[in-house]
Design a protein around this motif. Structure first.
Motif, PDB file in Angstrom:
ATOM      1  N   ILE A 262       1.340  -0.802  -0.308  1.00 49.38           N
ATOM      2  CA  ILE A 262      -0.241  -0.408  -0.331  1.00 49.38           C
ATOM      3  C   ILE A 262       0.974   1.433   0.301  1.00 49.38           C
ATOM      4  O   ILE A 262       1.928   1.304   0.958  1.00 49.38           O
ATOM      5  CB  ILE A 262      -0.829   0.234   1.259  1.00 49.38           C
ATOM      6  CG1 ILE A 262      -1.944  -1.363   1.323  1.00 49.38           C
ATOM      7  CG2 ILE A 262      -1.778   1.294   0.909  1.00 49.38           C
ATOM      8  CD1 ILE A 262      -2.788  -1.435   0.293  1.00 49.38           C
ATOM      9  N   LEU A 265      -3.215   6.182   0.149  1.00 49.04           N
ATOM     10  CA  LEU A 265      -4.950   5.778   0.490  1.00 49.04           C
ATOM     11  C   LEU A 265      -5.638   7.216  -0.161  1.00 49.04           C
ATOM     12  O   LEU A 265      -5.338   8.285   0.088  1.00 49.04           O
ATOM     13  CB  LEU A 265      -5.013   6.024   2.101  1.00 49.04           C
ATOM     14  CG  LEU A 265      -4.351   4.624   2.283  1.00 49.04           C
ATOM     15  CD1 LEU A 265      -4.292   4.252   4.105  1.00 49.04           C
ATOM     16  CD2 LEU A 265      -4.587   3.125   1.133  1.00 49.04           C
ATOM     17  N   ALA A 270      -7.259   2.665  -2.554  1.00 52.20           N
ATOM     18  CA  ALA A 270      -5.984   2.309  -2.458  1.00 52.20           C
ATOM     19  C   ALA A 270      -5.268   2.500  -3.493  1.00 52.20           C
ATOM     20  O   ALA A 270      -5.672   1.191  -4.043  1.00 52.20           O
ATOM     21  CB  ALA A 270      -5.552   1.735  -1.052  1.00 52.20           C
TER      22      ALA A 270
END
Length: 627
Positions: A262, A265, A270
């Protein structure tokens, strides 16, 4: 000093007259300080022999003294070379209240403020640790050099930044905070600026997500005099992505499971770094359940496994799914939540039309506002439930294809209609409140959740009421009599007029056409006047029966509230109508029971002349000769 020089010096001393002080210094009494020439010659010879003997017999002692002197000279030269503002390396030799004591090779140790070694309230060094410090002041009022660890780190950081800028190598720093236009990055105490456009290869909407993270970036602008440093993390990522992008694109296929990190966000999802290329994990593909914010499930830097849902190689776009790796809770929803099953859940959200109840992660059902209570009139669900409340519900219906479950809250409560006959019976007098008025009647609430209907025809025995609003108003408390109970269809019929004896039956049994009655003008119509009689009954006096004279309007001859006598012309039990006449009170004309109606009255009672068939025309005929 050489042997020849020693001898020479000794010879010179012999030629000089020693003073009293010199004698005292050598320990010779003044009386003995004067010597003969022979004695002097002998003394010189003795000294020469001693020097020669020392030179031959103690060479090691002389060399050691000479080395010590050289070291002393070298030490003094090194100490004199230390300057304020210079960075030196030292060793921690102690920690006192004054500060951290550093031995950096000077004649006395230096002091560094403890705060420069503090982190989370703890000192980060101990005795024996080597650290770089900057000499701020060689001599202080307290007699020891003043040093600085922070300044040393900062100077060295500037050197490293200049080197990284010249060579194009990346540097590491920690994101301190978000500022206008980008981020402030701390690099060993130096504040650098990372523009928002240089944070990533893709625009980053939520820069706060990087706060506190350690990043690598290139120095793209540096001005040491102005303390100005500009970084680019994007440049580092582009270099890395260029090496991995081709390999990643060659391996990605739809429906395969890949691992990524990730990297950013947003409100809608995401971005996952798959190795040189980013994939979008939309918020709707993160969980089978309700997810308001992706940050509730992930954080920047997390390593996740995702499924490739769509892949556009030409546009280099990848759509990812996370919930697709988990079992679909709706696949077996009918088996796990059969109709009529009672369970409890948590209120996930509230809308105008109802409340959504979370039964398990990924499964929510709707309780419509009409299914919340048997008794309470719910205008808005928030009057009964709030988000986070735990409630008991019953499954009413399940639709796996539409992913819908209908729930009921009132079904787990006692239905007041099921036991209504235990509490009420036909003919019982009840007390209630007018809850609503309609064209056909009034709804009376006799208890929570139980309403009865008073039809407009059941409000009064005598008065002709077109709308219940003529005699009732919302919120008014009244009494009524139960006339019927239908629990299956949840209907309760009430009557207000049955609270009193049937005035009509009583009137019919005691009166007949031709009788004289007393009444009061209640209201007008274009064809006559309605007269209020005893027992709340009403009769109609046609305009032709108000006076012997021709009458255009009833109000020309009578007034509202005026009391007078009338003669009954007709009584209709079926339609409950009473025809009256004011002009016939003093007449002896016979009353004939006939169903002839005056066309002008539109259903009102006829005149005596019409009833008797005299003249063949009505009283209001335009032919005056017929009177």
């Amino acid at each position: 000093m050489s042997t020849e020089e020693t001898v020479t010096n000794v010879g010179q001393a012999d030629t000089e007259q020693p003073s009293t002080d010199s004698a005292a210094a050598t320990g010779v009494a003044p009386s003995q300080s004067v010597a003969t020439s022979e004695d002097s010659a002998a003394a010189v010879a003795t000294q020469r022999e001693a020097v020669a003997s020392q030179t031959e017999e103690e060479p090691e002692t002389r060399t050691a003294d000479q080395d010590f002197g050289q070291l002393l000279d070298q030490f003094e030269q090194e100490q004199s070379s230390l300057q304020e503002g210079e960075v030196v390396r030292g060793t921690v030799v102690g920690i006192t209240e004054r500060g951290v004591v550093i031995d950096f090779g000077y004649k006395s140790e230096g002091i560094v403020n403890q705060n420069e070694f503090m982190e989370d309230g703890q000192i980060t060094v101990k005795r024996g640790d080597e650290v770089d410090v900057l000499v701020k002041n060689m001599e202080t009022g307290e007699g020891y050099p003043l040093l600085s660890r922070a300044d040393a780190v900062r100077l060295r950081a500037w050197d490293d930044l200049e080197k990284a800028f010249e060579e194009g190598t990346p540097v590491k720093g920690r994101v301190a905070e978000r500022i206008k236009g980008g981020l402030r990055v701390d690099i060993d105490g130096i504040a650098a600026f990372l523009p928002g456009s240089q944070v990533d290869v893709r625009p980053v909407r939520n820069l706060d997500s990087l706060r506190g993270r350690e990043i690598e970036a290139k120095v793209i602008k540096l001005n040491r005099k102005r303390s100005n440093v500009v970084l680019s993390r994007k440049a580092v990522l582009e270099e890395r992505n260029a090496d991995r992008k081709g390999s990643t694109l060659g391996q990605i296929e739809e429906d395969i499971i890949v691992e990524g990190q990730i990297k950013n966000l947003t409100d809608y999802g995401a971005f996952v770094d798959l190795g040189g290329i980013d994939g979008l994990l939309h918020v709707t593909d993160m969980s089978w359940g309700r997810l308001q914010n992706p940050a509730e499930l992930f954080k920047v830097g997390d390593t996740v496994q995702v499924k490739v849902l769509k892949f556009d190689k030409e546009r280099e776009r990848v759509s990812l799914g996370y919930k697709q790796l988990l079992p679909d809770p709706w696949a077996t929803i009918e088996e796990r939540f059969p109709i009529s099953r009672r369970l409890n859940g948590k209120v996930a959200s509230v809308a105008d039309y109802g409340a959504f109840i979370e039964l398990e992660p990924g499964v929510e059902g709707l309780v419509h506002v009409s299914e919340m209570s048997w008794s309470k009139r719910v205008k808005h669900p928030s009057k009964l439930v709030n988000v986070g409340d735990t409630v008991d519900v019953e499954v009413l219906s399940v639709d796996p294809k539409a992913r819908r479950i209908s729930l009921g809250m009132k079904q787990v409560q006692t239905n007041p209609w099921d036991t209504l006959r235990d509490r009420y019976e036909v003919g019982l007098r009840v007390h209630g409140r007018v809850r609503n008025l309609t064209d056909f009647g009034a709804f009376i609430e006799i208890e929570d959740g139980v309403d009865g209907l008073v039809h407009v025809s059941d409000i009064s025995w005598a008065k002709r009421i077109k709308h219940p609003g003529e005699v009732l108003k919302k919120g008014q408390e009244i009494d009524a009599v139960i006339t019927s109970i239908d629990t299956e269809n949840r209907r309760l019929s009430l009557s207000i007029k049955d609270l009193e004896p049937n005035a009509w039956d009583k009137f019919v049994s005691t009166h007949k056409p031709g009788d004289i009655v007393h009444g009061k003008i209640a209201r007008f119509a274009n064809f006559g006047a309605f007269v209020e009689l005893d027992d709340n009954l009403e009769g109609l006096c046609h305009i032709s029966e108000l006076s012997e004279e021709r009458v255009e309007k009833p109000e020309d001859v009578v007034q509202i509230g005026q009391e007078m006598d009338f003669r009954i012309l007709r009584i209709e039990p079926e339609s409950r109508k009473i025809g009256l006449s004011a002009r016939a009170v003093g007449s002896d004309e016979p009353i004939i029971d006939t169903k002839t109606y005056s066309s002008e009255a539109g259903g009102g009672m006829a005149s005596l002349g019409e009833l008797a068939g005299l003249g063949g025309v009505g009283r209001n005929s335009d032919d005056d000769t017929d009177r």
